[in-house]
Design a protein around this motif. Sequence first.
Motif, PDB file in Angstrom:
ATOM      1  N   GLU A  21       0.810  -1.215   0.000  1.00 27.44           N
ATOM      2  CA  GLU A  21       0.000   0.000   0.000  1.00 27.44           C
ATOM      3  C   GLU A  21       0.845   1.267   0.000  1.00 27.44           C
ATOM      4  O   GLU A  21       0.348   2.331  -0.359  1.00 27.44           O
ATOM      5  CB  GLU A  21      -0.915   0.031   1.225  1.00 27.44           C
ATOM      6  N   CYS A  22       2.092   1.171   0.375  1.00 25.37           N
ATOM      7  CA  CYS A  22       2.938   2.362   0.513  1.00 25.37           C
ATOM      8  C   CYS A  22       3.022   3.190  -0.762  1.00 25.37           C
ATOM      9  O   CYS A  22       2.784   4.401  -0.710  1.00 25.37           O
ATOM     10  CB  CYS A  22       4.333   1.985   1.000  1.00 25.37           C
ATOM     11  N   PRO A  23       3.358   2.601  -1.917  1.00 22.03           N
ATOM     12  CA  PRO A  23       3.461   3.447  -3.115  1.00 22.03           C
ATOM     13  C   PRO A  23       2.159   4.173  -3.439  1.00 22.03           C
ATOM     14  O   PRO A  23       2.163   5.355  -3.792  1.00 22.03           O
ATOM     15  CB  PRO A  23       3.830   2.457  -4.228  1.00 22.03           C
ATOM     16  N   ARG A  24       1.042   3.502  -3.295  1.00 21.66           N
ATOM     17  CA  ARG A  24      -0.254   4.129  -3.591  1.00 21.66           C
ATOM     18  C   ARG A  24      -0.498   5.310  -2.666  1.00 21.66           C
ATOM     19  O   ARG A  24      -0.894   6.393  -3.093  1.00 21.66           O
ATOM     20  CB  ARG A  24      -1.371   3.099  -3.460  1.00 21.66           C
ATOM     21  N   ARG A  25      -0.259   5.136  -1.399  1.00 25.31           N
ATOM     22  CA  ARG A  25      -0.482   6.222  -0.433  1.00 25.31           C
ATOM     23  C   ARG A  25       0.504   7.370  -0.654  1.00 25.31           C
ATOM     24  O   ARG A  25       0.140   8.535  -0.511  1.00 25.31           O
ATOM     25  CB  ARG A  25      -0.389   5.704   0.989  1.00 25.31           C
ATOM     26  N   LEU A  26       1.724   7.050  -1.005  1.00 21.58           N
ATOM     27  CA  LEU A  26       2.711   8.096  -1.280  1.00 21.58           C
ATOM     28  C   LEU A  26       2.311   8.903  -2.503  1.00 21.58           C
ATOM     29  O   LEU A  26       2.438  10.127  -2.523  1.00 21.58           O
ATOM     30  CB  LEU A  26       4.099   7.485  -1.463  1.00 21.58           C
ATOM     31  N   ILE A  27       1.805   8.220  -3.527  1.00 18.90           N
ATOM     32  CA  ILE A  27       1.364   8.923  -4.729  1.00 18.90           C
ATOM     33  C   ILE A  27       0.182   9.833  -4.401  1.00 18.90           C
ATOM     34  O   ILE A  27       0.091  10.951  -4.918  1.00 18.90           O
ATOM     35  CB  ILE A  27       1.030   7.924  -5.850  1.00 18.90           C
ATOM     36  N   GLU A  28      -0.700   9.388  -3.541  1.00 20.69           N
ATOM     37  CA  GLU A  28      -1.809  10.252  -3.108  1.00 20.69           C
ATOM     38  C   GLU A  28      -1.271  11.524  -2.460  1.00 20.69           C
ATOM     39  O   GLU A  28      -1.786  12.619  -2.697  1.00 20.69           O
ATOM     40  CB  GLU A  28      -2.716   9.499  -2.140  1.00 20.69           C
ATOM     41  N   ASP A  29      -0.217  11.402  -1.666  1.00 20.67           N
ATOM     42  CA  ASP A  29       0.390  12.579  -1.038  1.00 20.67           C
ATOM     43  C   ASP A  29       1.011  13.493  -2.086  1.00 20.67           C
ATOM     44  O   ASP A  29       0.968  14.714  -1.952  1.00 20.67           O
ATOM     45  CB  ASP A  29       1.444  12.167  -0.007  1.00 20.67           C
ATOM     46  N   LEU A  30       1.575  12.912  -3.149  1.00 24.49           N
ATOM     47  CA  LEU A  30       2.134  13.738  -4.219  1.00 24.49           C
ATOM     48  C   LEU A  30       1.051  14.553  -4.905  1.00 24.49           C
ATOM     49  O   LEU A  30       1.315  15.647  -5.399  1.00 24.49           O
ATOM     50  CB  LEU A  30       2.886  12.873  -5.238  1.00 24.49           C
ATOM     51  N   GLY A  31      -0.162  14.048  -4.913  1.00 19.61           N
ATOM     52  CA  GLY A  31      -1.268  14.829  -5.457  1.00 19.61           C
ATOM     53  C   GLY A  31      -1.488  16.119  -4.692  1.00 19.61           C
ATOM     54  O   GLY A  31      -1.953  17.115  -5.239  1.00 19.61           O
ATOM     55  N   THR A  32      -1.108  16.112  -3.430  1.00 18.14           N
ATOM     56  CA  THR A  32      -1.278  17.288  -2.571  1.00 18.14           C
ATOM     57  C   THR A  32      -0.093  18.241  -2.641  1.00 18.14           C
ATOM     58  O   THR A  32      -0.269  19.453  -2.617  1.00 18.14           O
ATOM     59  CB  THR A  32      -1.477  16.844  -1.100  1.00 18.14           C
ATOM     60  N   ILE A  33       1.124  17.714  -2.740  1.00 12.31           N
ATOM     61  CA  ILE A  33       2.318  18.567  -2.672  1.00 12.31           C
ATOM     62  C   ILE A  33       3.149  18.551  -3.948  1.00 12.31           C
ATOM     63  O   ILE A  33       4.162  19.233  -4.028  1.00 12.31           O
ATOM     64  CB  ILE A  33       3.215  18.181  -1.473  1.00 12.31           C
ATOM     65  N   GLY A  34       2.728  17.790  -4.949  1.00 11.18           N
ATOM     66  CA  GLY A  34       3.509  17.654  -6.170  1.00 11.18           C
ATOM     67  C   GLY A  34       3.520  18.911  -7.026  1.00 11.18           C
ATOM     68  O   GLY A  34       2.667  19.789  -6.902  1.00 11.18           O
ATOM     69  N   THR A  35       4.496  18.956  -7.923  1.00  9.79           N
ATOM     70  CA  THR A  35       4.667  20.063  -8.859  1.00  9.79           C
ATOM     71  C   THR A  35       4.337  19.573 -10.267  1.00  9.79           C
ATOM     72  O   THR A  35       4.029  18.397 -10.469  1.00  9.79           O
ATOM     73  CB  THR A  35       6.124  20.557  -8.833  1.00  9.79           C
ATOM     74  N   ALA A  36       4.452  20.476 -11.237  1.00  4.21           N
ATOM     75  CA  ALA A  36       4.243  20.079 -12.634  1.00  4.21           C
ATOM     76  C   ALA A  36       5.254  18.999 -13.028  1.00  4.21           C
ATOM     77  O   ALA A  36       4.918  18.069 -13.757  1.00  4.21           O
ATOM     78  CB  ALA A  36       4.373  21.293 -13.548  1.00  4.21           C
ATOM     79  N   LYS A  37       6.466  19.102 -12.526  1.00  3.81           N
ATOM     80  CA  LYS A  37       7.483  18.082 -12.806  1.00  3.81           C
ATOM     81  C   LYS A  37       7.054  16.736 -12.219  1.00  3.81           C
ATOM     82  O   LYS A  37       7.231  15.691 -12.849  1.00  3.81           O
ATOM     83  CB  LYS A  37       8.829  18.510 -12.227  1.00  3.81           C
ATOM     84  N   THR A  38       6.480  16.763 -11.035  1.00  9.09           N
ATOM     85  CA  THR A  38       5.988  15.542 -10.402  1.00  9.09           C
ATOM     86  C   THR A  38       4.932  14.892 -11.282  1.00  9.09           C
ATOM     87  O   THR A  38       4.941  13.679 -11.500  1.00  9.09           O
ATOM     88  CB  THR A  38       5.381  15.847  -9.020  1.00  9.09           C
ATOM     89  N   ALA A  39       4.006  15.695 -11.805  1.00  9.00           N
ATOM     90  CA  ALA A  39       2.940  15.168 -12.666  1.00  9.00           C
ATOM     91  C   ALA A  39       3.544  14.501 -13.895  1.00  9.00           C
ATOM     92  O   ALA A  39       3.083  13.430 -14.314  1.00  9.00           O
ATOM     93  CB  ALA A  39       1.989  16.280 -13.066  1.00  9.00           C
ATOM     94  N   THR A  40       4.579  15.097 -14.458  1.00  4.87           N
ATOM     95  CA  THR A  40       5.239  14.516 -15.623  1.00  4.87           C
ATOM     96  C   THR A  40       5.847  13.166 -15.277  1.00  4.87           C
ATOM     97  O   THR A  40       5.716  12.202 -16.038  1.00  4.87           O
ATOM     98  CB  THR A  40       6.326  15.475 -16.157  1.00  4.87           C
ATOM     99  N   VAL A  41       6.499  13.079 -14.123  1.00  5.62           N
ATOM    100  CA  VAL A  41       7.097  11.816 -13.684  1.00  5.62           C
ATOM    101  C   VAL A  41       6.011  10.767 -13.448  1.00  5.62           C
ATOM    102  O   VAL A  41       6.159   9.595 -13.832  1.00  5.62           O
ATOM    103  CB  VAL A  41       7.948  12.027 -12.408  1.00  5.62           C
ATOM    104  N   LEU A  42       4.908  11.170 -12.833  1.00  8.26           N
ATOM    105  CA  LEU A  42       3.831  10.227 -12.541  1.00  8.26           C
ATOM    106  C   LEU A  42       3.187   9.659 -13.803  1.00  8.26           C
ATOM    107  O   LEU A  42       2.651   8.552 -13.777  1.00  8.26           O
ATOM    108  CB  LEU A  42       2.767  10.897 -11.668  1.00  8.26           C
TER     109      LEU A  42
END
Length: 85
Positions: free
Chosen positions: A37-58
């Motif tokens: 479950e860790c990667p899924r929950r971490l990705i959810e957190d990136l939705g809150t604090i991520g940047t445009a670069k993060t979105a590109t990586v995702l």
Amino acid sequence: MYERLLTLWPDQMRQLIEWAVYNKNRLIATLRHPAHECPRRLIEDLGTIGTAKTATVLKSYIGDVTIGNSAVEAIRAIEQRLNPC
């Protein structure tokens, strides 16, 4: 405590979480969340604090059967937060 770190140091936490998602196979289970479950929950957190670069990586994880849906949701959250119109 974790949520407080996200609030106090979002850039540093974002970098750490991005590393963790990239290295998801190296994560171990904690008392709080099982390892699968860790990667899924971490990705959810990136939705809150991520940047445009993060979105590109995702975007590279969209096809992943275990975290693809979470990646799509996080990308949408990032884009909505950065472009609220």
